[in-house]
Write a protein that holds these residues in place. Structure first.
Motif, short mmCIF file in Angstrom:
data_model
loop_
_atom_site.label_atom_id
_atom_site.label_comp_id
_atom_site.label_asym_id
_atom_site.label_seq_id
_atom_site.Cartn_x
_atom_site.Cartn_y
_atom_site.Cartn_z
N ILE A 209 67.96 -72.52 -77.69
CA ILE A 209 68.24 -72.94 -76.32
C ILE A 209 68.52 -71.72 -75.44
CG2 ILE A 209 69.84 -74.23 -74.86
CD1 ILE A 209 70.24 -76.19 -77.18
N LYS A 210 69.30 -70.79 -75.97
CA LYS A 210 69.63 -69.57 -75.22
C LYS A 210 68.38 -68.83 -74.80
CE LYS A 210 72.30 -65.25 -75.67
NZ LYS A 210 71.18 -64.36 -75.34
N GLU A 211 67.45 -68.68 -75.74
CA GLU A 211 66.22 -67.94 -75.45
C GLU A 211 65.31 -68.72 -74.51
OE1 GLU A 211 62.38 -66.04 -77.88
OE2 GLU A 211 64.19 -66.68 -78.96
N ASP A 212 65.16 -70.04 -74.75
CA ASP A 212 64.22 -70.85 -73.98
C ASP A 212 64.68 -71.03 -72.53
OD1 ASP A 212 61.86 -72.41 -73.75
OD2 ASP A 212 63.05 -74.24 -73.91
N LEU A 213 65.99 -71.19 -72.31
CA LEU A 213 66.50 -71.45 -70.97
C LEU A 213 67.06 -70.20 -70.31
CD1 LEU A 213 68.30 -74.90 -71.48
CD2 LEU A 213 65.95 -74.44 -70.76
N GLY A 214 67.00 -69.07 -70.99
CA GLY A 214 67.50 -67.83 -70.42
C GLY A 214 68.99 -67.86 -70.15
N ALA A 215 69.73 -68.48 -71.05
CA ALA A 215 71.18 -68.65 -70.87
C ALA A 215 71.94 -67.44 -71.39
CB ALA A 215 71.65 -69.91 -71.60
N THR A 216 73.14 -67.27 -70.89
CA THR A 216 74.02 -66.24 -71.42
C THR A 216 74.72 -66.78 -72.67
OG1 THR A 216 75.95 -66.98 -70.15
CG2 THR A 216 74.46 -65.42 -69.08
N PHE A 217 75.34 -65.87 -73.43
CA PHE A 217 76.05 -66.29 -74.64
C PHE A 217 77.22 -67.22 -74.29
CE2 PHE A 217 79.24 -65.58 -78.02
CZ PHE A 217 78.48 -66.01 -79.10
N ALA A 218 77.92 -66.93 -73.18
CA ALA A 218 79.05 -67.76 -72.77
C ALA A 218 78.58 -69.16 -72.40
CB ALA A 218 79.78 -67.12 -71.59
N GLN A 219 77.43 -69.27 -71.72
CA GLN A 219 76.90 -70.59 -71.37
C GLN A 219 76.54 -71.39 -72.61
OE1 GLN A 219 73.74 -69.15 -68.78
NE2 GLN A 219 74.74 -70.03 -66.98
N VAL A 220 75.98 -70.73 -73.59
CA VAL A 220 75.61 -71.42 -74.83
C VAL A 220 76.85 -71.90 -75.56
CG1 VAL A 220 74.57 -71.10 -77.11
CG2 VAL A 220 73.40 -70.24 -75.09
N GLN A 221 77.91 -71.09 -75.53
CA GLN A 221 79.15 -71.51 -76.17
C GLN A 221 79.65 -72.83 -75.58
OE1 GLN A 221 81.52 -67.82 -75.70
NE2 GLN A 221 81.86 -67.93 -77.90
N TRP A 222 79.43 -73.01 -74.28
CA TRP A 222 79.95 -74.21 -73.63
C TRP A 222 79.09 -75.44 -73.89
CZ3 TRP A 222 84.51 -75.53 -72.19
CH2 TRP A 222 85.45 -74.52 -72.01
N ILE A 223 77.93 -75.26 -74.49
CA ILE A 223 77.17 -76.43 -74.96
C ILE A 223 77.97 -77.14 -76.04
CG2 ILE A 223 75.07 -77.18 -76.16
CD1 ILE A 223 73.60 -74.88 -74.78
N THR A 224 78.67 -76.37 -76.87
CA THR A 224 79.54 -76.95 -77.89
C THR A 224 80.94 -77.22 -77.36
OG1 THR A 224 78.32 -75.88 -79.69
CG2 THR A 224 80.59 -76.55 -80.15
N ASN A 225 81.51 -76.25 -76.64
CA ASN A 225 82.88 -76.38 -76.17
C ASN A 225 83.06 -77.52 -75.17
OD1 ASN A 225 83.65 -74.25 -77.75
ND2 ASN A 225 83.58 -72.74 -76.12
N GLY A 226 82.07 -77.73 -74.29
CA GLY A 226 82.16 -78.81 -73.31
C GLY A 226 82.20 -80.16 -73.99
N TYR A 227 81.40 -80.32 -75.02
CA TYR A 227 81.38 -81.57 -75.80
C TYR A 227 82.72 -81.79 -76.48
CZ TYR A 227 79.92 -84.80 -79.53
OH TYR A 227 79.81 -85.85 -80.40
#
Length: 537
Positions: free
Chosen positions: A57-75
């Motif tokens: 997801i990080k690579e495909d959407l050009g996300a930062t590491f912090a944004q990717v962390q919040w895919i789990t943390n937000g849930y």
């Protein structure tokens, strides 16, 4: 607390029947279990399956590491904050309705995530997933409590715990297969057909049971105070492990806010006519012990599982699918041991199985602290299997102790409490053990670097590499780095990671020992007979 609670079904339902009756589909105990298990499986699987997809997801959407962390943390944050309130909604409006809304919303949010082309949308709808997941998890326990006869309730909770444990442990396998052979979007799209099946079965099979003295009003102030307390607590835990650290002012501000909100919540609950969580529940020593036990169990389990995946993929170089397959002894043992634990608890009560389970968990954690970069599959499998055998009775027994010692009209709140305790323990375990591991890595890295005889200066950025046990591949092309030097650097990264992991497992084992002592304070639910034979329709 009385041993019998009068319950009524939803009004004007011509298919009403007594608990345990097998005429027709509506309200059949084992079909009810099958129906709720599918929904619970979807939520539990989602807790770990998405972690495998995050790098893609990080690579495909050009996300930062912090944004990717919040895919789990937000849930996680949404789930933990909403669980107890969601359980209260089930007690008020009926667990069947709450469960079905949770299923439909979870599946719909999953579909939207699959079509998203922005990481902001993914995070936003992961939060929504957490809210809907919170609706259906306590409702599932409430339905089981109201549907099963007392003598079969522990077996049902055993199967329910097996589904959660197996789904949690099996997430990396399923996620790895989907990401490798389909796409990251398939990790979310898979929830849609599962949700449709669970919704269809629920509409046909699930029967609404409500206590006559169920709450008729909402404790809005209590909901706001408890939500603020849970948010502040989980936020502080997440940020301390993610970036702030445990000594930062921000961490302590939010921890202080959590304590303040919990205190205000406790004071308010003694004054309101229909409290969100009647504090009289906690006069039950077994219920309080069961809640603490669930926190400690999740601390050791979730925190330990976090390191195992890095150990398998980083130190041993396994693919996500291979690492998931190496966890099969844990998954299979939970599948086998959970129903067996339910039978043992029904026959002997929860205390002995719970103490034995936490002792086995402690031994497994201490055993995993001895793993090295050269440990083989057999040694790993022994400890993973023992861990699964230890966790199964705790997952089942602690749930029965919490739900069984609460009045039937508060079964949703009790179910939310059980799940909230698990989420808090899991977040705390990952953050605290992560901090222990990072401190050990920081302390050992320079000495290991010198012991390996590497003449190159130690780049401070390599500390992050040591925390996952992998030497950066680009380092092999750096000036002065020969194949022999790169091999030695790799060895340093692995040895340093393992030393940190070993200390984390020792701490997790010590927590499991404390949990074994807490388990001695548990006993069979005072209201267990209200789950079946003592319920009047």
């Amino acid at each position: 607390m009385t041993s019998q609670t009068t319950v009524k079904s939803a009004p004007n339902d011509p298919r009403d029947a007594a608990p345990g009756a097998t005429k027709g589909l509506r309200g059949h105990p084992w079909l009810t279990l099958f129906s709720v298990a599918i929904g619970v499986m979807m939520v539990a699987l989602d807790g770990t399956i998405v972690a495998i997809a995050n790098p893609v997801i990080k690579e495909d959407l050009g996300a930062t590491f912090a944004q990717v962390q919040w895919i789990t943390n937000g849930y996680l944050l949404a789930l933990a904050v909403a669980l107890i309130t969601a359980g209260k909604l089930g007690d008020r409006f009926g667990h069947r309705q709450t469960f079905l809304i949770g299923i439909a919303g979870f599946a719909a949010a999953s579909a939207i995530i699959g079509f998203s082309d922005s990481v902001a949308f993914v995070v936003a709808f992961r939060v929504l997933q957490g809210v809907f997941g919170a609706l259906l998890m306590p409702a599932a326990l409430g339905l089981l409590r109201a549907t099963f006869p007392a003598e079969k309730l522990n077996m049902a909770i055993g199967i329910w715990g097996m589904v959660i444990g197996a789904s949690t442990a099996g997430g990396p396998i399923v996620g790895g297969l989907l990401v490798e052979h389909v796409s990251w979007q398939s990790v979310f799209f898979i929830n849609v057909p599962v949700g449709v099946v669970a919704l269809a079965l629920g509409l046909v099979i699930l029967k609404d049971h409500r206590a006559v003295n169920a709450p008729r009003s909402f404790d809005v102030v209590g909901i706001l105070l408890l939500s603020a307390a849970m948010f502040s607590l989980i936020w502080a835990i997440i940020k301390a492990g993610e970036s702030w650290g445990w000594t930062s002012g921000g961490t302590w501000v939010f921890l202080g806010a959590a304590v303040l909100c919990f205190v205000l919540f406790a004071v308010w609950e003694t004054k309101v006519k229909e409290p969100l969580v009647p504090l009289s529940m906690f006069r039950s020593v077994p219920l309080s012990a069961g809640t603490i036990l669930m926190v400690l169990m999740a601390f050791a389990f979730m925190g330990g599982l976090f390191f195992v995946t890095f150990y398998l993929q980083g130190v041993h170089g396994m693919s996500p699918v291979d690492s998931g397959l190496h966890l099969l002894p844990l998954t299979l043992m939970m599948i086998v041991a959970s129903p067996a634990a339910g039978m043992l608890i029904t026959k002997f009560g929860p205390r002995v199985p719970l103490v034995g389970g936490m002792v086995a968990t402690a031994v497994a954690m201490f055993g995993m602290s001895t793993l090295s970069p050269g440990s083989g599959t057999f040694v790993m499998s022994v400890w993973f299997a023992l861990l699964g055998m230890g966790l199964a009775p705790v997952m089942v027994g602690a749930t029965e102790v919490i739900v069984g010692n609460a009045p039937l009209e508060l079964s949703g709140v009790a179910g939310g409490l059980q799940q909230a305790a698990m989420q808090v323990g899991g977040a705390l375990g990952t953050a605290v053990l992560g901090a222990v591991m990072s401190a050990k890595v920081s302390a050992d890295l320079e000495g290991n670097w010198q012991d390996a005889g590497i003449q190159l200066p130690l780049d401070p950025s390599l500390e992050q590499a040591a925390e996952i046990g992998v030497a950066p591949p680009a380092l092999a092309e750096a000036p002065g780095v020969t194949p022999d030097i790169f091999a030695r650097i790799t060895g340093v990264m692995q040895d340093t990671f393992v030393s940190g992991m070993s200390l984390a497992f020792l701490v997790a084992g010590a927590v499991a020992v404390v949990a074994a002592f807490v388990a001695t304070r548990t006993k069979r639910g005072d209201n267990a007979d209200a789950a079946g034979g003592g319920v009047h329709i």
